[in-house]
Scaffold this active site. Structure first.
Site, PDB file in Angstrom:
ATOM      1  N   TYR A 130       0.893  -1.174  -0.063  1.00  0.00           N
ATOM      2  CA  TYR A 130       0.018  -0.150   0.081  1.00  0.00           C
ATOM      3  C   TYR A 130       0.893   1.105  -0.022  1.00  0.00           C
ATOM      4  O   TYR A 130       1.960   1.326   0.749  1.00  0.00           O
ATOM      5  CB  TYR A 130      -0.729   0.037   1.104  1.00  0.00           C
ATOM      6  CG  TYR A 130      -1.849   1.156   1.301  1.00  0.00           C
ATOM      7  CD1 TYR A 130      -2.918   1.448   0.995  1.00  0.00           C
ATOM      8  CD2 TYR A 130      -1.193   2.452   1.978  1.00  0.00           C
ATOM      9  CE1 TYR A 130      -3.545   2.570   0.778  1.00  0.00           C
ATOM     10  CE2 TYR A 130      -1.756   3.602   1.870  1.00  0.00           C
ATOM     11  CZ  TYR A 130      -3.145   3.706   1.361  1.00  0.00           C
ATOM     12  OH  TYR A 130      -3.816   4.864   1.495  1.00  0.00           O
TER      13      TYR A 130
ATOM     14  N   GLU B  32      -3.658   7.257  -3.657  1.00  0.00           N
ATOM     15  CA  GLU B  32      -3.028   6.037  -3.218  1.00  0.00           C
ATOM     16  C   GLU B  32      -3.134   4.944  -4.240  1.00  0.00           C
ATOM     17  O   GLU B  32      -3.966   5.111  -4.968  1.00  0.00           O
ATOM     18  CB  GLU B  32      -3.995   5.713  -1.741  1.00  0.00           C
ATOM     19  CG  GLU B  32      -5.442   4.983  -2.254  1.00  0.00           C
ATOM     20  CD  GLU B  32      -6.101   4.430  -0.669  1.00  0.00           C
ATOM     21  OE1 GLU B  32      -5.833   4.931   0.222  1.00  0.00           O
ATOM     22  OE2 GLU B  32      -7.097   3.710  -1.128  1.00  0.00           O
TER      23      GLU B  32
END
Lengths: 377, 316, 377, 316
Positions: free
Chosen positions: C101, C186
Site C-alpha cells: 500500500y 493512493e
C-alpha cells in the site's frame, strides 16, 4: 549556454509572455516570406550570441518584403562583433511607448535568485545608474509571488494596466528562470505599447536573453545544443575541461583555476607570454589529460609548461598522459613539467624513466619555460 | 582547537562506492580521519576500506553516529544526497562534487540555512585540521599542525601555499576550501569569523582570486580583526572579460579586478603577497609584530604589506 | 472530487508510474474488443466511486474475449454499493508476487502531506495494524526527495530492484499529489511482479484512487467533472452550499456547519427526526438562500426549521429569501424561523410584515417545529 | 489582557474593496477596531469607509503601521495575499476567506511557521477581544468584556454560546474562531495555552464538534491546566460517514465520535454541556469551585461535568 534571441523568445512565449509576431529565417527569401506573412514594416535582427548588437548595426528595418530581402542579403554572412551572421529574426516593428529592463540572475554572494528591473530599459543594464535599478532577492524556497512583483512595479513607478501586466511578466519570467535552470534571463527592452488606448496598453518582450547553466544541461534535453567559443575551446570543452585562448607563445596546463591563474601571473613576472591556459580540473584521468596535452601541442607554442599540484588529480596519471602524447603524437617543443602532490613519487619516476625531468618548484619551472621560449619579452 | 572539524568528527562518505569516494576514503583513513560510514543507495551491507556502507544517511547516523559528511556522488544526485545528510541531523557537509547545477546549489544553501547546517563547497578540495581530521581530497603530506588558519577559493593554489607554510615551520589550525563554484556555502567572512574566534589560530592566510566582490567584502571584516591576515590573489595577469575556469573568476565592468582587491585588502590591514611562496615570510613578520603590539585590530595598524617580502622591508 | 480508477491510473501513467495494460469500456462489445487487443486473461473492474469493490463482486476475470463479453453483460447496469455500473476497466490480469500500500494524504493536524506505506497492501489501509504502517510527514516547503523514499522503503523491508522501483514510485506519487491538488492519492495494491527474474522485478499500480480537492478544481480544468451524491445533493452543491440527506421528516436549514449539527442535536433531544440538513454557509446572499429553501420545500418534509445566527450572513437577506420563496413558490408546510445576529431587527421586521413569526430562542424554535411535525417520535 | 489582539492592534483589511471586505470594515470600525489600512491591487489611492487603500501590504505597513491583517480576498488569491502580509512583517493574520485549496493552506501554514506568524483560520469568523478589538465577521452586539476565553471550530455556534455567556453576565477576554477547514493555523491546544498564560482569563469555553482528533488532543492538555474548561460539542445526532459541512466533521472508523470526545474531555477534567445554553451555568459552577480550590489542575479535580447543569447537581 547562451540561447539565440529567437529561441529565448520561443520559450518566453510558451510561458505566456507576449513577444512580437515573427520568426527566424535562414536566407533572404525566407526573410522576405516572413515579412510578407507578418506584414511590414519589420525589424530584421542578426542572431548572434553577443550583446550590444543594435549599436553595431545588427538590427535593421524594412518597409516591405522586397526591401527586407535586400537588407537580409547585406546582413547574411557579414561579421558582427566577431560572429558571422547566419540567421535573422524577422519581426513586426513595434510602436514603443516606454522601454523597461527586467531580468532574473543568480546572485552568488546572496546564494539566491536576484530580480532586477529598471524603468530605463533599452540599454545595457550596466550603463543604467544604480539608483534607477530595483533589485530584489527572491527566497528560492518560496519563489516569486505576485505580491513581490507588485512591490517591484510600484518602485518602477508603473500604475494601471502596465503595472498589472508587467507584474504578470515578472512572475512568468521567474518561472522561466527556474524551469530552465537559467543563470540569467532578461528582457531588454520590455516595451509598453499603446495598444487600443488607455487601459489597453500592451507589454511585449522586444529582446530577450536566456543563459542556461551548463551544469544543468543534462536535464534540458529539450534545448538545442549551442556551442560557443573558438574551435579549440569547443574541442576542450567537449573533453570536459576549461580552456582560454591568450595571445602569447607559451602553452600552459595547470590543474585548478586558481593555480592556472597563478601560473600565468608567475610566467608574466618572468617576462613570459602565455599562449593560452588549460585547466586540467580536479581528478581528470589519463585519457582526457592526454587529449588536453594534445590540444596544447596543436596550438604550436614555443614551449609548454605543465604545472600540477596533485590533490584529486594524481601525478602518476598526469605522467602517463604526458608519456602517451610523447610516444603517440610527439611533443616537438620544449616541455617543462612541475609535478608535486598525490602520487608524486610514482609520477616523477615514470617521467624520469622516459628521460623527462620534473621540477618541484614552480618558480624554477616558470623561469625554465620562459627561457625555453626565447627569454623575457 | 580547530574550526569546523576536529579529532571528534565522525565522517560519513556519501558516494563511497565510486572511484573517487573509495580512493579518498582510503586517503582520509590513512590521514587518521574517523571515517565511520559510507552511503550508496542499493549497496547497503557492503564495505569499502573496512568502512560499512548503508543505503541511507539515516542508518549511517543511527548506527555509526556520523556527524559530518563528505559528498562524492555525481552532480545530478548531489542535492538529494546533501538533503539526506542535513535532514538526518548532520551539521557539516563537505561537497567535493564538481558540476552541481547552480539552481541546485541555491536550494542546497537554503535548505542548509533552514536546518542550521554548514555546507563547505561545492567544488571544494575540502577542509583539514592538520593532525586531527581531514575531510576532502587534498594531499596528506603537505600540512602540519600549528597556529595559522588558511581559507582559499582554489584547491591546488592553496596546496602550494600550505606546503610553503609547512616548509617554513608555520603549521595550520585549519585549512578551509570554500569551493570554486558561483554559489558556495561559505564566504571569506564566515571563515574569518571562525578563525578570529578560535583561540589557537594566531594568524590567517586568505587565498583569493579576481572576479566577484568576496575579497573586497572580506577586507571590510578584516579591519575589525585582532589577528594578522596575509593574502595572496591569483589572476593579476588575466585578461578582463574571460572566464578563468572558476565560475566567479572573470573581471566584469571594472569590478573584481586584481588592483581593486589588493587595494581593499591593504586598506583593511591585510598584507598582500606578490608570489605564493612569499606568504610565509610576510606572515612571520605580521605575527611577530602582532605579538609585540598586542590585540590591536588590523585597521589600527598602518602596515602596508604589498611587496613587503619582495622589497625585504621590515615592519614600520 | 473523486476520480474513477481508470482516470486516476491515466494520471499516474502520465506521471511515469507503471499501470497494467488496459482501457475503460462503456459496453460489452468494447470490453471484448479491449480483451482481444491486450490479450486474455483479463480483469474486468467496475468503475464506481466507492471502496471495497472487490469484496462486493466488482472485480471479475475472463480467460478469453467472449468470456469477457459475457461477464461484462452481467456487470453493466448492476448495482454495486449503491452505484449503478456504467463503465468497466478491462486490464491485463497480473501475476502478483507481493502487494503493498502506498498513498499520500493531507494530514490536517500536522498541516502537512502525509506519506503512508505498508507492506500489507491489497486490503483497506484501515484494516492494517498500525505497526505495519509507515507514516512520514513531508515538509511541503521542500517536497519528497528520493532519500526520504529510500528511508520509507527500507522500513517496508524492501531491498534490491523492488526497493529502487518502489522508491521511484513514491517520489512520483508525491508529485501527482501536489500537481493535482489531491486530498488523497493512493495505490492499493502496488504490486511487485516477478518480471524476467531476480533484479528484473516490476512494480505496477494495480488499483488507484485520486481525490482532488473541490476547492482547487478551478485550477484543474484539465480534469473531467465527476458529480457524486444524490440528485438533490448535486443540485445544492451547484448552488454552492452543503447538503446532507437524512431519514426523518423535518427539513433543516442552518448557517454554519457547527450550528447545523447543533440544530440536529437539539431536534433529536426533543424527539424530532431531521429529514436532511442544509448548511447555508457564511454570507450567502438572497438568491442562493432562496434556491436552498426551495430545495428544502421540494423534499416534502412535514415541517421546516430555519435557524440563523447572523454573522457574515445577514438576517435581512435570509428574511428576503424566505419571502421570495413564500410568494413565488409557496411553502405548503409549517415553517419555523429562528433569526438572530447581524441585521436581526430588519430581518424580523420583514418577516413580521409578511405575517411570519421569528423566534430568538433556538430551544423554543426546536420545540415548536417538532410539535408542528407531529410531535416527538 | 486579551490574547492575539487588543486595543493596540492596527488592522489591515486585505480585499477591502470587495463587498464583504467593505461591509465588515464598516462593522469593525463601528466596533472600535483600529482599521488603519486596506489593500486591493490596482486600487491604491482609493478610500473605503475613510480607510486608505494601497496596492501592497508593504505600503500599508510602512505608511500606516498595520500589525495584523484580515483576509477577504477570493480563495484563488488568498495564498498570495497572506504571503504578502506575512512577508511584510505582519504576525497575526485572520483569514476569513472560505474555499482556500487545502494545498494552499498547507503552504500558508509552512510560510507562517517559517516567519513565526500566527494564522487564524482560514474559513474562520475571526477573533474578538470584546471592548478592545474585533477582527472578523461576527455580530458586534453579542459580546461583552470579561474573564472567559472562548475557542471554537464553528462560527454561528460560537455566537450562540457567546451570546448566552454575555446574557449570563460572563464577559469574554477573547473569543477565537479556529476555522472550519481541514487545515487551519491554530489547534485547540495553541489557543488553550494562550488562555492558560493570560492573567485575565479565569475560565475557558471550548466549542468543538465530531470528527478528527482535535478535542481528544485538547483533553490531554486540559489535564495540566489550572483554569476550568467547559466544552460543548456539536454532532451528537450526526450519522457516521457523512461529512457534515465542515471538512473535518465526519466520523470515520470509530474515530472522532461524540462519545469518544466527551469521554476524553471529561477525563481531562473539562465539563461537557448537553445543550449550548447550559454552558454559562456549568462554567459559573466551575469558576466558583476553582476560586475555592485555588490553583489545582483540572486533572486533580474529580468533577465530571457531563449533564451537571441538566441534572442540577452541585459540585462534589
Amino acid at each position: 549556454m547562451k540561447l539565440y534571441e529567437y529561441l529565448a523568445k520561443e520559450i518566453l512565449g510558451k510561458s505566456g509572455i507576449p513577444t512580437p509576431p515573427g520568426r527566424v529565417a535562414m536566407n533572404p527569401d525566407e526573410v522576405a516570406a516572413v515579412a510578407a506573412e507578418i506584414g511590414a514594416p519589420v525589424a530584421i535582427k542578426a542572431q548572434i550570441l553577443a550583446g550590444g548588437r543594435g549599436k553595431a548595426g545588427g538590427i535593421r528595418f524594412a518597409d516591405h518584403p522586397e526591401q527586407a530581402r535586400a537588407v537580409a542579403k547585406e546582413m547574411f554572412g557579414a561579421d558582427l562583433k566577431g560572429f558571422k551572421i547566419d540567421r535573422l529574426l524577422v519581426e513586426k516593428k513595434l510602436k514603443i511607448e516606454n522601454e523597461l529592463y527586467v531580468g532574473v540572475a543568480v546572485d552568488g554572494a546572496a546564494k539566491l535568485p536576484l530580480l532586477i528591473a529598471s524603468a530605463q530599459g533599452g540599454m545595457s543594464i550596466e550603463e543604467v545608474p544604480e539608483k534607477a535599478i530595483v533589485k530584489r532577492p527572491i527566497d528560492i524556497t518560496w519563489g516569486l509571488y505576485p505580491y513581490t512583483a507588485r512591490e517591484v512595479v510600484r518602485r518602477l513607478g508603473l500604475t494601471g494596466t502596465p503595472a498589472k501586466k508587467v507584474a504578470e511578466v515578472l512572475v512568468k519570467l521567474y518561472r522561466v528562470f527556474r524551469a530552465y535552470d537559467a543563470e540569467l534571463v532578461e528582457i531588454n527592452p520590455l516595451i509598453i505599447a499603446a495598444g487600443e488606448g488607455p487601459g489597453k496598453e500592451e507589454v511585449i518582450a522586444a529582446d530577450a536573453r536566456l543563459n542556461v547553466d551548463d551544469y544543468a544541461l543534462f536535464r534540458h534535453k529539450e534545448l538545442p545544443v549551442i556551442d560557443e567559443g573558438t574551435a579549440l575551446e569547443k574541442k576542450v570543452k567537449a573533453i570536459g575541461l576549461a580552456y582560454v585562448e591568450l595571445d602569447g607563445d607559451i602553452a600552459v596546463m595547470a590543474n585548478g583555476a586558481g593555480m592556472a591563474m597563478a601560473t600565468l601571473d608567475i610566467l608574466s613576472r618572468y617576462g613570459g607570454r602565455p599562449a593560452n591556459f588549460l585547466d586540467a580540473g580536479g581528478g581528470a584521468s589519463v585519457e582526457p589529460t592526454a587529449q588536453a596535452i594534445d590540444v596544447l601541442v596543436a596550438t604550436k607554442p614555443k614551449a609548454i609548461l605543465i604545472n600540477i599540484f596533485g590533490g584529486i588529480t594524481r601525478c602518476d596519471d598526469v605522467a602517463k598522459a604526458i608519456l602517451w602524447v610523447k610516444q603517440n603524437r610527439g611533443i616537438p617543443v620544449p616541455l617543462v613539467v612541475r609535478l608535486v602532490g598525490t602520487n608524486e613519487a610514482e609520477g616523477v619516476r615514470l617521467l624520469q624513466e622516459a628521460g623527462l625531468n620534473a621540477y618541484r618548484s614552480l618558480d624554477e619551472a616558470a623561469a625554465k619555460v620562459v627561457a625555453a621560449a626565447g627569454g623575457a619579452k | 582547537m580547530a574550526i569546523y572539524i576536529d579529532e571528534k568528527t565522525k565522517v560519513l562518505v556519501q558516494g563511497i562506492t565510486g572511484n573517487q569516494g573509495a580512493f579518498h576514503t582510503k586517503q582520509m583513513l590513512a590521514y587518521g580521519t574517523r571515517v565511520v560510514a559510507g552511503t550508496s543507495p542499493g549497496k547497503g551491507g557492503q564495505e569499502v576500506e573496512g568502512v560499512p556502507v548503508f543505503d541511507t544517511a539515516e542508518e549511517a547516523v543511527e548506527a555509526r553516529g556520523a556527524n559530518a559528511s563528505v559528498i562524492f556522488v555525481p552532480a545530478a544526485f548531489a542535492k538529494d544526497t546533501i538533503f539526506d545528510a542535513i535532514d538526518n541531523g548532520i551539521k557539516t557537509v563537505v561537497a567535493i562534487t564538481e558540476g552541481i547545477p547552480v539552481h541546485d546549489a541555491m536550494e542546497i544553501m537554503a535548505f542548509a540555512r533552514a536546518h542550521e547546517a554548514v555546507v563547505i563547497g561545492p567544488n571544494t578540495f575540502g577542509v583539514i585540521s592538520p593532525g586531527k581530521c581531514k575531510i576532502g581530497i587534498m594531499p596528506n603530506q603537505i600540512y602540519a599542525p600549528g597556529k595559522v588558519g588558511v581559507v582559499a577559493r582554489s584547491g591546488t593554489l592553496s596546496y602550494e601555499i600550505a606546503a610553503s607554510l609547512t616548509q617554513a615551520g608555520l603549521g595550520q589550525t585549519t585549512v578551509v576550501g570554500m569551493g570554486g563554484d558561483r554559489v558556495v556555502g561559505l564566504s571569506f567572512i564566515d571563515v574569518l569569523k571562525r578563525f578570529q574566534a578560535d583561540p589557537e589560530t594566531e594568524g590567517v592566510v586568505l587565498i583569493g582570486e579576481i572576479g566577484g566582490r568576496a575579497e573586497e567584502e572580506a577586507a571590510e571584516y578584516i579591519k575589525g580583526m585582532t589577528k594578522p591576515v596575509v593574502a595572496y590573489l591569483a589572476g593579476k595577469a588575466a585578461p578582463p572579460g574571460k572566464r578563468m575556469g572558476h565560475a566567479g573568476a572573470i573581471i566584469e565592468r571594472g569590478r573584481g579586478t586584481f588592483d581593486s582587491k589588493v587595494k581593499a585588502l591593504e586598506a583593511g590591514g591585510a598584507a598582500v603577497a606578490d608570489l605564493p611562496w612569499q606568504v610565509p615570510e610576510l606572515l612571520k613578520g605580521r605575527l611577530a609584530s602582532a605579538k609585540a603590539g598586542g590585540g590591536e585590530t588590523a585597521a589600527t595598524r598602518n602596515g602596508n604589506g604589498h611587496g613587503e617580502a619582495g622589497k625585504k622591508k621590515g615592519k614600520k
